[in-house]
Design a protein around this motif. Structure first.
Motif, mmCIF file in Angstrom:
data_model
loop_
_atom_site.group_PDB
_atom_site.id
_atom_site.type_symbol
_atom_site.label_atom_id
_atom_site.label_comp_id
_atom_site.label_asym_id
_atom_site.label_seq_id
_atom_site.Cartn_x
_atom_site.Cartn_y
_atom_site.Cartn_z
ATOM 1 N N GLN A 34 3.285 -4.902 10.238
ATOM 2 C CA GLN A 34 2.184 -3.850 9.971
ATOM 3 C C GLN A 34 1.342 -4.631 8.980
ATOM 4 O OE1 GLN A 34 3.239 -1.053 6.889
ATOM 5 N NE2 GLN A 34 2.412 0.512 8.092
ATOM 6 N N ILE A 35 -0.113 -4.768 9.661
ATOM 7 C CA ILE A 35 -0.891 -5.275 8.918
ATOM 8 C C ILE A 35 -2.041 -4.184 8.314
ATOM 9 C CG2 ILE A 35 -2.998 -6.702 8.892
ATOM 10 C CD1 ILE A 35 -1.747 -8.025 11.272
ATOM 11 N N VAL A 36 -2.013 -4.151 6.807
ATOM 12 C CA VAL A 36 -2.895 -2.961 6.330
ATOM 13 C C VAL A 36 -3.913 -3.542 5.561
ATOM 14 C CG1 VAL A 36 -2.664 -1.055 4.522
ATOM 15 C CG2 VAL A 36 -0.644 -1.855 5.920
ATOM 16 N N GLU A 37 -5.172 -3.064 5.636
ATOM 17 C CA GLU A 37 -6.391 -3.413 5.002
ATOM 18 C C GLU A 37 -6.667 -2.374 4.165
ATOM 19 O OE1 GLU A 37 -10.784 -4.854 6.074
ATOM 20 O OE2 GLU A 37 -10.078 -3.091 6.930
ATOM 21 N N SER A 38 -6.762 -2.508 2.775
ATOM 22 C CA SER A 38 -7.241 -1.337 1.877
ATOM 23 C C SER A 38 -8.652 -1.871 1.213
ATOM 24 C CB SER A 38 -6.290 -1.177 0.961
ATOM 25 O OG SER A 38 -6.466 -0.316 -0.221
ATOM 26 N N LYS A 39 -9.773 -1.065 1.456
ATOM 27 C CA LYS A 39 -11.023 -1.532 0.687
ATOM 28 C C LYS A 39 -11.144 -0.545 -0.547
ATOM 29 C CE LYS A 39 -13.204 -1.813 5.116
ATOM 30 N NZ LYS A 39 -14.330 -1.493 5.934
ATOM 31 N N ASN A 40 -11.480 -1.251 -1.738
ATOM 32 C CA ASN A 40 -11.799 -0.658 -3.031
ATOM 33 C C ASN A 40 -13.076 -0.373 -3.114
ATOM 34 O OD1 ASN A 40 -9.209 -0.634 -3.719
ATOM 35 N ND2 ASN A 40 -9.246 -2.463 -4.597
ATOM 36 N N ARG A 41 -13.609 0.773 -3.705
ATOM 37 C CA ARG A 41 -15.000 1.214 -3.866
ATOM 38 C C ARG A 41 -14.932 1.764 -5.203
ATOM 39 N NH1 ARG A 41 -16.503 3.185 1.776
ATOM 40 N NH2 ARG A 41 -16.773 1.223 3.142
ATOM 41 N N ASP A 42 -15.850 1.094 -6.174
ATOM 42 C CA ASP A 42 -15.749 1.660 -7.476
ATOM 43 C C ASP A 42 -14.654 1.882 -8.203
ATOM 44 O OD1 ASP A 42 -18.807 1.631 -7.238
ATOM 45 O OD2 ASP A 42 -18.528 3.605 -6.560
ATOM 46 N N GLY A 43 -13.716 0.889 -7.851
ATOM 47 C CA GLY A 43 -12.287 0.916 -8.591
ATOM 48 C C GLY A 43 -11.313 1.897 -8.032
ATOM 49 N N VAL A 44 -11.971 2.608 -7.079
ATOM 50 C CA VAL A 44 -10.999 3.599 -6.239
ATOM 51 C C VAL A 44 -10.648 3.150 -4.878
ATOM 52 C CG1 VAL A 44 -10.831 6.080 -5.523
ATOM 53 C CG2 VAL A 44 -12.260 5.556 -7.649
ATOM 54 N N GLU A 45 -9.550 3.337 -4.562
ATOM 55 C CA GLU A 45 -9.179 2.968 -3.387
ATOM 56 C C GLU A 45 -9.664 4.015 -2.326
ATOM 57 O OE1 GLU A 45 -5.162 2.759 -0.679
ATOM 58 O OE2 GLU A 45 -5.131 1.700 -2.611
#
Length: 137
Positions: A34-45
């Motif tokens: 399982q490959i998971v990409e998690s993007k953060n914007r303004d310190g919030v996931e």
């Protein structure tokens, strides 16, 4: 076996993204990646995307990934070669190590050097709106 069927996990942290590579086993005993990409914007996931590749498909997946990586490497080398050639042409035309500055002009106009009048021209245009008071009010 770890929580949620995890057998192995590794992480990669970039500027505003995190990638997780999780080897898991489902209830029927099938092992998958399982490959998971998690993007953060303004310190919030904000965004989270994942794909799953089962063990029997991993070789085909890796072949596709290797072909893609080979293309990226080949393209990178071609771009470097083109940039070197362009730089060599520029150096041959203007001399090595010199910067070339272009003066913007209106279409069809030739740029001429102005006589120094002591005014610093930055290229910024400032619009001044005058407010006239009327005596009729």
């Amino acid at each position: 076996m770890g929580a949620r069927g995890e057998l192995f996990t590794t992480q990669i942290y970039l500027e505003n993204r995190s990638y997780f590579f999780n080897v898991k086993e489902n209830r029927t005993g099938d092992v998958f990646l399982q490959i998971v990409e998690s993007k953060n914007r303004d310190g919030v996931e904000a965004d989270r995307h994942q794909i799953a590749i089962f063990a029997e498909d991993m070789q085909k997946f890796l072949q596709g990934l290797e072909k893609s990586l080979d293309y990226v490497e080949k393209d990178r080398k071609q771009r470097q070669k083109a940039a070197k050639e362009k730089r060599a042409e520029k150096d041959a035309k203007y001399g090595a190590g010199k910067k070339v500055y272009r003066v913007k002009s209106e279409k069809g106009e030739k740029t001429e050097k102005r006589a120094d009048d002591g005014i610093k021209r930055t290229g910024k245009v400032i619009h001044i709106v005058s407010k006239k008071s009327t005596d009729n009010e």
